[in-house]
Write an enzyme that holds these catalytic residues in place. Structure first.
Site, mmCIF file in Angstrom:
data_model
loop_
_atom_site.group_PDB
_atom_site.id
_atom_site.type_symbol
_atom_site.label_atom_id
_atom_site.label_comp_id
_atom_site.label_asym_id
_atom_site.label_seq_id
_atom_site.Cartn_x
_atom_site.Cartn_y
_atom_site.Cartn_z
ATOM 1 N N THR A 190 0.809 -1.225 0.000
ATOM 2 C CA THR A 190 0.000 0.000 0.000
ATOM 3 C C THR A 190 0.843 1.276 0.000
ATOM 4 O O THR A 190 0.371 2.315 -0.441
ATOM 5 C CB THR A 190 -0.929 0.032 1.234
ATOM 6 O OG1 THR A 190 -0.134 -0.081 2.414
ATOM 7 C CG2 THR A 190 -1.946 -1.080 1.178
ATOM 8 N N LYS A 269 -2.332 7.412 -0.240
ATOM 9 C CA LYS A 269 -2.332 6.787 1.086
ATOM 10 C C LYS A 269 -2.228 7.905 2.117
ATOM 11 O O LYS A 269 -1.284 8.689 2.083
ATOM 12 C CB LYS A 269 -1.151 5.821 1.213
ATOM 13 C CG LYS A 269 -1.157 5.078 2.530
ATOM 14 C CD LYS A 269 -0.156 3.941 2.594
ATOM 15 C CE LYS A 269 -0.283 3.242 3.943
ATOM 16 N NZ LYS A 269 0.554 2.060 4.091
HETATM 17 N N1 ASP Z 1 5.361 -1.753 3.549
HETATM 18 C C1 ASP Z 1 4.262 -2.430 2.892
HETATM 19 C C2 ASP Z 1 4.357 -2.136 1.415
HETATM 20 O O1 ASP Z 1 3.993 -1.096 0.965
HETATM 21 C C3 ASP Z 1 2.965 -2.010 3.459
HETATM 22 C C4 ASP Z 1 1.752 -2.642 2.842
HETATM 23 O O2 ASP Z 1 1.783 -3.480 1.988
HETATM 24 O O3 ASP Z 1 0.671 -2.262 3.248
HETATM 25 O O4 ASP Z 1 4.829 -2.978 0.719
#
Ligand code: ASP
Length: 468
Positions: A190, A269
């Site tokens: 995310t 985000k």
């Molecule tokens: N650190 C992770 C990423 O962006 C966080 C997630 O997947 O929500 O890969």
């Protein structure tokens, strides 16, 4: 072998050392034991988890009945009662997706992130270790919507995504559209999902089918995980919806009432841990989605088509960067970008798009050396307006181009994409200021800023408490 090595390698007490290990040995409480740990502050009931090798030797980690993990300070432990032991197996079975010829074909590309993760108890970290086939193994409802094909393109946390992966995803989607896929899903971390959704909106234009990006804020070993529901919503959207755009599909409100579908160039985000972290900025989301229905909340989206008339432009110039302005910023930052051969700079300026006067000579130098400099706003909501104050007018005189209401990250990827196609700065400007996929809009809707920040039901519920 030293005593310490002996301890850390002992499978029964995996990862535990020092005082925590002594305490566990005292009560013969091995990892995966179902225990009741007594402390003066209260008792903890659950399973003893293996300890991260890099963590301290003062805590015992327990998975409580609620599913949450806590660390109990071993010096406070007065007793450990053992009720049983069951060694956990965290492997999720890979399963072939069942085929139903009446259902649409949807392709899911895995790139990594939390949605493709489970907890690695050896290091205590969340690792990308979860293939798309395993995703189906854990969320079998996906078969209600489509024939899902899965392919792992990458297995990284999203901070490691970049131009190479962006191009790779765009090309992989293009191949699937050529083959007649009815919807595409991209599982993605995310943190930078909004960078990828924006660049895909530019690299792959006029898609005839939905391209849905999905992730999760909480890994699937946690009871509050949003992984399964986000995945179900994304599959529903890719298989059934009429929206042929690059979308981000994530929790709408903080609870699991519905998901929102955000346009790929207007989404960001906005919260480091809430599941409802994604928000459409400067606009309203395209639709709501639940297990049964996709409900559009605006009508200007592009509709699904049967043709394959999409445009693939997988270009990117790496020497582009964002500079986030702060008071007292010195020109050395801009100068060093010029010295290092940057070809494009996006500034996230204060207010309507400002920086301090000491930066002017560096901006002038950038212009004289043929570097494309674009201004966006740190406020995220609203437009750059460089005619209002003297500062803005002066900066335009130095060649800084206002980027309307493009979000800073969107302007960054668009500038890289534009410079990947041409080094003619007039052409770059044409590309930058001509909207491709909603990244520049004529106006912000008056209700966007206030209403859609928390999800409609949550806002209504909040207001109803005061409106008696
Ligand atoms: N650190 C992770 C990423 O962006 C966080 C997630 O997947 O929500 O890969």
């Amino acid at each position: 072998m030293s005593q310490n090595e002996d301890n850390t390698q002992n499978e029964d007490y995996k990862g535990y050392r020092g005082k925590a290990l002594e305490k566990l040995r005292e009560f013969e409480a091995k990892i995966w034991s179902d225990v009741e740990i007594a402390t003066p502050g209260g008792n903890y009931v659950g399973f003893i988890l293996p300890r991260s090798e890099t963590a301290d030797d003062l805590h015992i980690v327990v998975k409580l009945r609620t599913g949450y993990n806590i660390g109990v300070a071993c010096r406070k432990v007065t007793d450990i009662k053992i009720n049983g032991r069951k060694v956990a197996n965290y492997k999720i079975p890979e399963q072939d997706f069942p085929y139903d010829k009446r259902k649409p074909r949807v392709k899911l590309f895995g790139t990594g992130g939390t949605i493709a993760s489970r907890l690695d108890y050896r290091t205590g970290a969340v690792i990308p270790a979860f293939s798309p086939g395993e995703l189906y193994g854990s969320v079998p409802e996906l078969a209600d919507y489509c024939n899902l094909e899965t392919e792992k393109l990458y297995g990284v946390f999203s901070e490691n995504m970049g131009p190479g992966q962006w191009k790779g995803i765009a090309e992989a989607i293009a191949k699937e559209i050529e083959k007649g896929v009815q919807g595409v899903i991209i599982g993605h971390g995310t943190d930078t999902m909004h960078h990828t959704s924006a660049i895909l909106s530019f690299m792959l234009q006029n898609t005839p089918v939905p391209i849905v990006m999905v992730g999760s804020q909480r890994s699937s070993d946690r009871p509050s995980s949003d992984a399964a529901l986000n995945l179900i919503h994304s599959v529903k959207t890719a298989a059934d919806s009429d929206i042929a755009e690059v979308l981000v599909c994530m929790f709408g409100p903080t609870s699991d009432q519905y998901g929102l579908l955000h346009r790929g160039t207007r989404v960001r985000k906005m919260h480091s841990s809430y599941r409802s972290t994604f928000r459409t900025i400067g606009d309203i989301p395209i639709a709501m989605v639940d297990r049964n229905t996709v409900t559009p909340i605006r009508n200007d989206y592009k509709h699904r088509r049967n043709d394959k008339d999409f445009i693939l432009k997988p270009y990117f110039e790496d020497m582009v960067g964002i500079v986030y302005y702060y008071p007292n910023m010195q020109p050395d930052i801009i100068n060093s970008m010029i010295d290092n051969g940057y070809k494009g700079i996006v500034i996230a300026g204060t207010g309507l798009g400002h920086v301090n006067k000491p930066l002017y000579p560096a901006l002038k130098r950038a212009r004289d050396e043929g570097i494309a400099v674009y201004m966006t706003v740190q406020t995220l909501w609203g437009y750059v307006q460089m005619y209002v104050y003297e500062t803005g007018r002066e900066m335009m005189g130095l060649g800084v181009v206002p980027a309307a209401n493009m979000l800073p990250e969107v302007a960054y990827v668009k500038l890289g994409w534009a410079l990947g196609q041409t080094s003619d700065l007039d052409k770059v400007k044409d590309i930058m200021l001509t909207p491709v996929a909603g990244e520049i809009t004529e106006r912000e809707p008056s209700n966007g800023y206030l209403i859609y920040q928390g999800g409609i039901p949550e806002v209504e519920e909040f207001i109803s408490k005061y409106k008696k």
